[in-house]
Write a protein that holds these residues in place. Structure first.
Motif, PDB file in Angstrom:
ATOM      1  N   ARG A  20       0.868  -1.191   0.000  1.00  0.00           N
ATOM      2  CA  ARG A  20       0.000   0.000   0.000  1.00  0.00           C
ATOM      3  C   ARG A  20       0.900   1.236   0.000  1.00  0.00           C
ATOM      4  O   ARG A  20       1.141   1.858   1.027  1.00  0.00           O
ATOM      5  CB  ARG A  20      -0.919  -0.005   1.213  1.00  0.00           C
ATOM      6  CG  ARG A  20      -1.921   1.161   1.281  1.00  0.00           C
ATOM      7  CD  ARG A  20      -2.994   1.068   0.250  1.00  0.00           C
ATOM      8  NE  ARG A  20      -4.019   2.111   0.377  1.00  0.00           N
ATOM      9  CZ  ARG A  20      -4.899   2.402  -0.557  1.00  0.00           C
ATOM     10  NH1 ARG A  20      -4.901   1.727  -1.702  1.00  0.00           N
ATOM     11  NH2 ARG A  20      -5.776   3.358  -0.377  1.00  0.00           N
ATOM     12  N   ALA A  30      -6.905   1.940   4.491  1.00  0.00           N
ATOM     13  CA  ALA A  30      -6.619   0.506   4.438  1.00  0.00           C
ATOM     14  C   ALA A  30      -6.522  -0.122   5.822  1.00  0.00           C
ATOM     15  O   ALA A  30      -6.366  -1.340   5.935  1.00  0.00           O
ATOM     16  CB  ALA A  30      -5.321   0.247   3.672  1.00  0.00           C
ATOM     17  N   HIS A  91      -3.082  -2.085  -3.038  1.00  0.00           N
ATOM     18  CA  HIS A  91      -2.721  -0.892  -3.788  1.00  0.00           C
ATOM     19  C   HIS A  91      -3.612  -0.678  -5.006  1.00  0.00           C
ATOM     20  O   HIS A  91      -4.048   0.438  -5.272  1.00  0.00           O
ATOM     21  CB  HIS A  91      -1.254  -0.972  -4.235  1.00  0.00           C
ATOM     22  CG  HIS A  91      -0.711   0.332  -4.708  1.00  0.00           C
ATOM     23  ND1 HIS A  91       0.039   1.154  -3.906  1.00  0.00           N
ATOM     24  CD2 HIS A  91      -0.817   0.966  -5.901  1.00  0.00           C
ATOM     25  CE1 HIS A  91       0.370   2.238  -4.581  1.00  0.00           C
ATOM     26  NE2 HIS A  91      -0.136   2.150  -5.789  1.00  0.00           N
TER      27      HIS A  91
END
Length: 363
Positions: A20, A30, A91
């Motif tokens: 990420r 997240a 991501h």
């Protein structure tokens, strides 16, 4: 926690690595997925591959054991081939991130559907809030996640100020720069409501913060822009009575600590990036005039449609105790406040302002 360039030697636990690699707000949306991964893999060492400068905040996410520095997607993840048991792509779903994850050679990959690599998973969907996107991703793979499970730890060191109204004047691009004279009007209004005010922002926001302070009659010591590193900044937010900010990492920190907030949205839709509807937060914007260019250096009309009066009306509707701020009061209450639904679309002071669905470009 130090951001490492390469994965450290094994400590005997199987390895889980999540990718990420973006900015503060991107990391914090997240967090619900990271919480769920820790519950599902309590015996794994969890490594988060993300931007190095986020190290002070990564340290506040107790699910993460190792921070691996990942400077964008143009270089390999610093983990030896086939040392990772479970790889998680938090991501995107494009070839840039998928190829990096594939190169790890993990036994299990958790990500979106990717026929190029033969991975099963949900299809990338538009019209999804980013917290819901990543919580939904791991849930699809059998790992239940609550998109409102956004809490992170408080910094160990005490904040430089407690019980203040934090007015965050900064943003990376001009599209999110609300006029300084309006910030000054808000500061004056907050002070007349008995709140102590501090101004925050990054090193590039010092001039804006000083302009606001001068116009509002704030003392120079109330300007914390350019003074606080990430963790001291998080501590100030966690101990705040209120946060007023545009759509930046400051808004996500307020959500993470349950601090009442008023969040002004410009180019980015609150449907994709807004605070949890279960929290004490109000979103202000006008979606009907949004241009949506997040990299523009000109303030987005959706942001400029919000007046200082709108902000102060929103503050008056939040669960704050009106009166002189009591130092330490935020700490007494654990950095949270009575829960309140976010403003409903169509409120007189909130134009297009619910937090619901949105989209983000896959990478």
């Amino acid at each position: 926690m130090t951001a490492l360039e390469t994965m450290p030697p094994s400590d005997g636990r199987p390895e889980l690595l999540a990718l990420r690699a973006i900015k503060l707000g991107d990391l914090l949306v997240a967090v619900p997925a990271l919480h769920a991964l820790r519950r599902a893999y309590p015996d794994h060492r969890i490594t988060l591959a993300t931007t190095a400068w986020l190290a002070p905040v990564v340290e506040l996410i107790p699910d993460v054991d190792v921070h691996l520095a990942q400077h964008g997607l143009d270089h390999a993840i610093g983990a030896p081939h086939r040392t990772v048991d479970v790889a998680v792509n938090l991501h995107g779903t494009g070839p840039e991130s998928s190829d990096l994850v594939a190169a790890l050679g993990a036994r299990r990959v958790i990500g979106h559907h990717d026929p190029a690599h033969g991975w099963d998973g949900p299809e990338w969907a538009d019209g999804v809030h980013e917290r819901e996107r990543w919580a939904g991703l791991v849930s699809w793979h059998g790992i239940p996640a609550d998109p409102d499970d956004v809490a992170i730890a408080r910094p160990v060191d005490p904040p430089v100020v407690t019980g203040a109204a934090v007015v965050h004047v900064g943003a990376f691009h001009g599209a999110r720069h609300w006029p300084t004279d309006r910030f000054a009007d808000v500061v004056r209004g907050l002070r007349t409501r008995g709140l102590d005010v501090v101004l925050t922002g990054g090193a590039d926001d010092v001039v804006r913060a000083r302009a606001v302070a001068d116009a509002a009659g704030l003392a120079p010591e109330a300007v914390l822009a350019g003074v606080l590193d990430l963790q001291p900044f998080a501590a100030v937010v966690a101990a705040a009575r209120l946060v007023v900010t545009v759509d930046t990492g400051a808004a996500h920190l307020a959500s993470a600590y349950g601090i009442p907030s008023v969040v002004l949205f410009g180019p980015a839709p609150p449907e994709a990036w807004g605070p949890p509807v279960s929290g004490p937060h109000v979103v202000l914007t006008d979606a009907s005039v949004r241009l949506g260019d997040v990299f523009s250096e000109v303030p987005d009309p959706a942001l400029l449609a919000v007046s200082a009066e709108d902000v102060l009306c929103a503050v008056d509707g939040l669960p704050l105790r009106v009166g002189t701020a009591v130092p330490g009061d935020a700490d007494v209450h654990g950095g949270s406040a009575v829960r309140r639904d976010s403003a409903v679309r169509g409120d007189a002071a909130v134009r297009g302002g619910t937090s619901g669905s949105g989209s983000a470009a896959p990478q």
